[in-house]
Design a protein around this motif. Structure first.
Motif, mmCIF file in Angstrom:
data_model
loop_
_atom_site.group_PDB
_atom_site.id
_atom_site.type_symbol
_atom_site.label_atom_id
_atom_site.label_comp_id
_atom_site.label_asym_id
_atom_site.label_seq_id
_atom_site.Cartn_x
_atom_site.Cartn_y
_atom_site.Cartn_z
ATOM 1 N N VAL A 82 0.838 -1.199 0.000
ATOM 2 C CA VAL A 82 0.000 0.000 0.000
ATOM 3 C C VAL A 82 0.874 1.251 0.000
ATOM 4 N N CYS A 85 2.516 1.568 -3.451
ATOM 5 C CA CYS A 85 1.564 1.961 -4.489
ATOM 6 C C CYS A 85 1.238 3.446 -4.415
ATOM 7 N N TRP A 86 0.683 3.868 -3.291
ATOM 8 C CA TRP A 86 0.238 5.250 -3.188
ATOM 9 C C TRP A 86 1.396 6.218 -3.065
ATOM 10 N N GLY A 87 2.497 5.756 -2.464
ATOM 11 C CA GLY A 87 3.667 6.619 -2.379
ATOM 12 C C GLY A 87 4.213 6.971 -3.749
ATOM 13 N N ILE A 89 2.550 6.689 -6.751
ATOM 14 C CA ILE A 89 1.554 7.405 -7.561
ATOM 15 C C ILE A 89 1.474 8.871 -7.154
ATOM 16 N N LEU A 90 1.287 9.124 -5.864
ATOM 17 C CA LEU A 90 1.169 10.509 -5.405
ATOM 18 C C LEU A 90 2.501 11.237 -5.516
ATOM 19 N N ALA A 207 0.925 10.344 -13.038
ATOM 20 C CA ALA A 207 0.477 9.543 -11.895
ATOM 21 C C ALA A 207 -0.115 8.223 -12.378
ATOM 22 N N TYR A 208 -0.910 8.280 -13.456
ATOM 23 C CA TYR A 208 -1.431 7.029 -14.010
ATOM 24 C C TYR A 208 -0.300 6.153 -14.530
ATOM 25 N N ALA A 211 1.063 4.161 -11.821
ATOM 26 C CA ALA A 211 0.197 3.021 -11.483
ATOM 27 C C ALA A 211 0.380 1.879 -12.479
ATOM 28 N N CYS A 231 -2.068 -4.390 -3.863
ATOM 29 C CA CYS A 231 -2.651 -3.049 -3.943
ATOM 30 C C CYS A 231 -2.402 -2.424 -5.306
ATOM 31 N N SER A 232 -1.197 -2.565 -5.822
ATOM 32 C CA SER A 232 -0.866 -1.982 -7.124
ATOM 33 C C SER A 232 -1.746 -2.559 -8.221
ATOM 34 N N VAL A 235 -5.416 -1.180 -7.803
ATOM 35 C CA VAL A 235 -5.527 0.244 -8.141
ATOM 36 C C VAL A 235 -5.440 0.440 -9.651
#
Length: 345
Positions: A82, A85-87, A89-90, A207-208, A211, A231-232, A235
């Motif tokens: 998690v 993934c979010w680290g 992307i953001l 960002a996409y 992902a 998670c990746s 998403v």
């Protein structure tokens, strides 16, 4: 010679100030889309040049190596996934936003240039075409070993023993699956970002891209990525769902077979374990009158993929070129619609 001297001595600035400034019919935010499309068409991703995906891949590899080394429990690996993934992307979106708006602050032209280059790096249209043509060129020379070697650079399946028809199928499956996450989905998120001024087209597209890169590197159900990449994978599936369906709709229209495309997608695409790649591959197969799917080998293990489409004709080099052209036409159609909307608003 007196008249030119008189004319050059007249100060026209007060008059010119009253005239409206020349304006382009297209707003400035559209320019990076236009320039990026040209760059991707003419240049693509030059060999030897640093690419944003390489930087993302380096970060993913470093994080993954560390997490797999120190984390043994499935829950711990899922939590790390998690964060990864979010680290990424953001973080990718944030760094891109900071870069492009810093360039805007230095000079608007610099901002436009950087936006165009970064957006072009999100599109893989020329790269997909080059990959397909490299393998097809080897087949045309009847060098099966070279064709297998070229194909191995672009697919994950075993290529040591596959035949020419299987190579053709592998090429078509690769270009039709990657047409979504490599071309249409980045364009979709760039368009969405264009209408969110606080975000911007390029940061959202990048960002996409983060992902998509995560999914391609760690989004597997097999070990050691089953927990770390969970998670990746989820998403990326969610982010790709809408642009994939819109791309299928576009393909159904420009192919002139809307009912056939949707009928076969509804019949076959739902059987594919992937919520997106099955739809994209099936849409192209239906539009081209061919069938994809079947038996593949990965690391010596057999994997049966559901058949997608009707086997009305064999997959050939001409069919693969038609698939590449369909992707190009879809891309240009979306770009043209964006231009029309931009002018109207």
């Amino acid at each position: 010679m007196l008249l030119p001297k008189v004319l050059t001595s007249i100060d026209l600035s007060p008059i010119l100030a009253l005239l409206p400034a020349p304006r382009s019919p297209l707003p400035a935010p559209f320019y990076p889309f236009f320039l990026a499309a040209i760059l991707d068409y003419l240049i693509g991703d030059p060999w030897g040049w640093l690419h944003p995906v390489q930087v993302m891949g380096w970060a993913i590899d470093r994080f993954t190596t560390t997490a797999l080394k120190y984390l043994d429990r499935p829950l711990a690996r899922r939590m790390a996934g998690v964060v990864l993934c979010w680290g990424l992307i953001l973080g990718t979106g944030g760094v891109t936003w900071l870069l492009v708006y810093s360039c805007d602050w230095l000079h608007p032209w610099l901002g436009t240039a950087v936006r165009s280059i970064l957006l072009a790096s999100c599109f893989a249209g020329r790269s997909l075409r080059r990959a397909a043509e490299d393998v097809l060129a080897a087949i045309a020379t009847e060098d099966l070993d070279l064709a297998r070697s070229q194909l191995r650079m672009y697919v994950g399946r075993d290529t040591d023993k596959i035949t020419i028809p299987e190579i053709d199928r592998a090429i078509l499956e690769t270009v039709t699956e990657n047409a979504i996450d490599g071309v249409m989905a980045p364009l979709f998120y760039a368009i969405v970002g264009m209408f969110i001024p606080a975000v911007g087209a390029v940061p959202l597209a990048m960002a996409y891209k983060a992902a998509s890169t995560l999914d391609s590197m760690v989004g597997y159900r097999r070990e050691p990525y089953a927990d770390l990449g969970w998670c990746s994978a989820k998403v990326e599936d969610v982010l790709t769902w809408l642009p994939c369906r819109l791309a299928v709709l576009t393909l159904s229209i420009i192919s002139g077979k809307p009912l056939t495309v949707w009928r076969l997608c509804w019949r076959d695409a739902r059987q594919d374990p992937s919520p997106n790649s099955g739809w994209s591959e099936c849409a192209y197969a239906a539009a081209l009158g061919v069938r994809v799917g079947g038996v593949n080998y990965y690391r010596g293990e057999v994997q049966n993929k559901p058949f997608l489409g009707d086997d009305l004709q064999p997959i050939t080099a001409a069919i693969i070129q038609q698939a590449l052209n369909l992707t190009r036409y879809s891309f240009l159609l979306w770009l043209g619609l964006l231009a029309i909307v931009s002018i109207q608003t």
